[in-house]
Design a protein around this motif. Structure first.
Motif, PDB file in Angstrom:
ATOM      1  N   ARG A  44      55.537 -39.031 -96.329  1.00 62.03           N
ATOM      2  CA  ARG A  44      54.368 -38.135 -96.333  1.00 62.03           C
ATOM      3  C   ARG A  44      54.801 -36.684 -96.466  1.00 62.03           C
ATOM      4  O   ARG A  44      54.195 -35.913 -97.214  1.00 62.03           O
ATOM      5  CB  ARG A  44      53.538 -38.337 -95.067  1.00 62.03           C
ATOM      6  N   ILE A  45      55.849 -36.296 -95.749  1.00 65.80           N
ATOM      7  CA  ILE A  45      56.329 -34.910 -95.824  1.00 65.80           C
ATOM      8  C   ILE A  45      56.751 -34.572 -97.254  1.00 65.80           C
ATOM      9  O   ILE A  45      56.346 -33.553 -97.807  1.00 65.80           O
ATOM     10  CB  ILE A  45      57.494 -34.689 -94.838  1.00 65.80           C
ATOM     11  N   ILE A  46      57.534 -35.452 -97.859  1.00 69.26           N
ATOM     12  CA  ILE A  46      58.027 -35.202 -99.218  1.00 69.26           C
ATOM     13  C   ILE A  46      56.877 -35.222-100.223  1.00 69.26           C
ATOM     14  O   ILE A  46      56.803 -34.367-101.107  1.00 69.26           O
ATOM     15  CB  ILE A  46      59.124 -36.213 -99.601  1.00 69.26           C
ATOM     16  N   ALA A  47      55.959 -36.180-100.093  1.00 67.35           N
ATOM     17  CA  ALA A  47      54.825 -36.262-101.017  1.00 67.35           C
ATOM     18  C   ALA A  47      53.977 -34.996-100.947  1.00 67.35           C
ATOM     19  O   ALA A  47      53.579 -34.450-101.983  1.00 67.35           O
ATOM     20  CB  ALA A  47      53.973 -37.489-100.702  1.00 67.35           C
ATOM     21  N   ASN A  48      53.697 -34.529 -99.747  1.00 66.25           N
ATOM     22  CA  ASN A  48      52.913 -33.300 -99.604  1.00 66.25           C
ATOM     23  C   ASN A  48      53.646 -32.110-100.200  1.00 66.25           C
ATOM     24  O   ASN A  48      53.048 -31.288-100.893  1.00 66.25           O
ATOM     25  CB  ASN A  48      52.594 -33.035 -98.131  1.00 66.25           C
ATOM     26  N   TYR A  49      54.946 -32.021 -99.970  1.00 64.34           N
ATOM     27  CA  TYR A  49      55.727 -30.914-100.516  1.00 64.34           C
ATOM     28  C   TYR A  49      55.736 -30.970-102.044  1.00 64.34           C
ATOM     29  O   TYR A  49      55.530 -29.963-102.704  1.00 64.34           O
ATOM     30  CB  TYR A  49      57.153 -30.949 -99.962  1.00 64.34           C
ATOM     31  N   MET A  50      55.962 -32.153-102.594  1.00 66.73           N
ATOM     32  CA  MET A  50      56.011 -32.287-104.048  1.00 66.73           C
ATOM     33  C   MET A  50      54.643 -32.066-104.690  1.00 66.73           C
ATOM     34  O   MET A  50      54.561 -31.714-105.864  1.00 66.73           O
ATOM     35  CB  MET A  50      56.580 -33.653-104.430  1.00 66.73           C
ATOM     36  N   PRO A  59      52.010 -28.346 -94.583  1.00 65.19           N
ATOM     37  CA  PRO A  59      52.544 -29.708 -94.668  1.00 65.19           C
ATOM     38  C   PRO A  59      52.691 -30.352 -93.300  1.00 65.19           C
ATOM     39  O   PRO A  59      52.573 -31.561 -93.165  1.00 65.19           O
ATOM     40  CB  PRO A  59      53.897 -29.555 -95.345  1.00 65.19           C
ATOM     41  N   SER A  60      52.904 -29.542 -92.284  1.00 69.91           N
ATOM     42  CA  SER A  60      53.005 -30.093 -90.938  1.00 69.91           C
ATOM     43  C   SER A  60      51.697 -30.763 -90.546  1.00 69.91           C
ATOM     44  O   SER A  60      51.681 -31.890 -90.066  1.00 69.91           O
ATOM     45  CB  SER A  60      53.345 -28.970 -89.943  1.00 69.91           C
ATOM     46  N   ALA A  61      50.578 -30.111 -90.792  1.00 70.67           N
ATOM     47  CA  ALA A  61      49.280 -30.684 -90.455  1.00 70.67           C
ATOM     48  C   ALA A  61      48.960 -31.882 -91.343  1.00 70.67           C
ATOM     49  O   ALA A  61      48.489 -32.912 -90.867  1.00 70.67           O
ATOM     50  CB  ALA A  61      48.190 -29.622 -90.594  1.00 70.67           C
ATOM     51  N   LEU A  62      49.222 -31.774 -92.635  1.00 70.59           N
ATOM     52  CA  LEU A  62      48.914 -32.864 -93.561  1.00 70.59           C
ATOM     53  C   LEU A  62      49.781 -34.086 -93.319  1.00 70.59           C
ATOM     54  O   LEU A  62      49.319 -35.218 -93.473  1.00 70.59           O
ATOM     55  CB  LEU A  62      49.097 -32.397 -95.006  1.00 70.59           C
ATOM     56  N   SER A  63      51.022 -33.895 -92.933  1.00 67.63           N
ATOM     57  CA  SER A  63      51.956 -34.994 -92.780  1.00 67.63           C
ATOM     58  C   SER A  63      51.678 -35.836 -91.546  1.00 67.63           C
ATOM     59  O   SER A  63      52.225 -36.911 -91.380  1.00 67.63           O
ATOM     60  CB  SER A  63      53.393 -34.488 -92.771  1.00 67.63           C
ATOM     61  N   ARG A  64      50.820 -35.355 -90.691  1.00 65.51           N
ATOM     62  CA  ARG A  64      50.415 -36.156 -89.532  1.00 65.51           C
ATOM     63  C   ARG A  64      49.444 -37.265 -89.948  1.00 65.51           C
ATOM     64  O   ARG A  64      49.234 -38.224 -89.229  1.00 65.51           O
ATOM     65  CB  ARG A  64      49.748 -35.274 -88.485  1.00 65.51           C
ATOM     66  N   LYS A  65      48.848 -37.137 -91.132  1.00 63.64           N
ATOM     67  CA  LYS A  65      47.858 -38.104 -91.626  1.00 63.64           C
ATOM     68  C   LYS A  65      48.535 -39.074 -92.592  1.00 63.64           C
ATOM     69  O   LYS A  65      49.459 -38.696 -93.298  1.00 63.64           O
ATOM     70  CB  LYS A  65      46.736 -37.384 -92.369  1.00 63.64           C
ATOM     71  N   PRO A  66      48.035 -40.312 -92.682  1.00 64.66           N
ATOM     72  CA  PRO A  66      48.559 -41.241 -93.688  1.00 64.66           C
ATOM     73  C   PRO A  66      48.297 -40.715 -95.093  1.00 64.66           C
ATOM     74  O   PRO A  66      47.354 -39.955 -95.320  1.00 64.66           O
ATOM     75  CB  PRO A  66      47.764 -42.527 -93.439  1.00 64.66           C
ATOM     76  N   LEU A  67      49.127 -41.135 -96.053  1.00 63.59           N
ATOM     77  CA  LEU A  67      48.914 -40.728 -97.437  1.00 63.59           C
ATOM     78  C   LEU A  67      47.548 -41.198 -97.919  1.00 63.59           C
ATOM     79  O   LEU A  67      47.096 -42.278 -97.542  1.00 63.59           O
ATOM     80  CB  LEU A  67      50.008 -41.303 -98.339  1.00 63.59           C
ATOM     81  N   GLY A  68      46.902 -40.409 -98.746  1.00 65.76           N
ATOM     82  CA  GLY A  68      45.612 -40.782 -99.293  1.00 65.76           C
ATOM     83  C   GLY A  68      44.433 -40.312 -98.477  1.00 65.76           C
ATOM     84  O   GLY A  68      43.283 -40.530 -98.818  1.00 65.76           O
ATOM     85  N   CYS A  69      44.681 -39.644 -97.343  1.00 64.86           N
ATOM     86  CA  CYS A  69      43.579 -39.162 -96.496  1.00 64.86           C
ATOM     87  C   CYS A  69      43.334 -37.696 -96.746  1.00 64.86           C
ATOM     88  O   CYS A  69      44.148 -36.953 -97.074  1.00 64.86           O
ATOM     89  CB  CYS A  69      43.907 -39.360 -95.026  1.00 64.86           C
TER      90      CYS A  69
END
Length: 69
Positions: A44-50, A59-69
């Motif tokens: 999730r961290i890498i996907a959000n960064y890319m 990315p810290s806030a987004l990476s707490r959620k599953p991908l696709g949310c």
């Protein structure tokens, strides 16, 4: 380091980017978290960064959620 291995597999990152991804992983991982859960977090961290999310707080806030949310 789990994040570095995944990051290298995902593409080419500069040392500063790897440092950022590593900091995010250290901030977000939980004590006693399974290896599978840590792998999902790294992804999730890498996907959000890319995807272009480069502000360290976002990315810290987004990476707490599953991908696709």
């Amino acid at each position: 380091m789990r994040i570095r291995r995944k990051a290298v597999d995902a593409g080419i990152f500069e040392p500063a980017e790897l440092a950022l991804l590593g900091r995010l992983f250290e901030q977000l991982k939980l004590a006693h978290q399974s290896a599978d859960a840590q792998d999902r977090l790294v992804s999730r961290i890498i996907a959000n960064y890319m995807a272009g999310v480069v502000d360290e707080a976002e990315p810290s806030a987004l990476s707490r959620k599953p991908l696709g949310c």
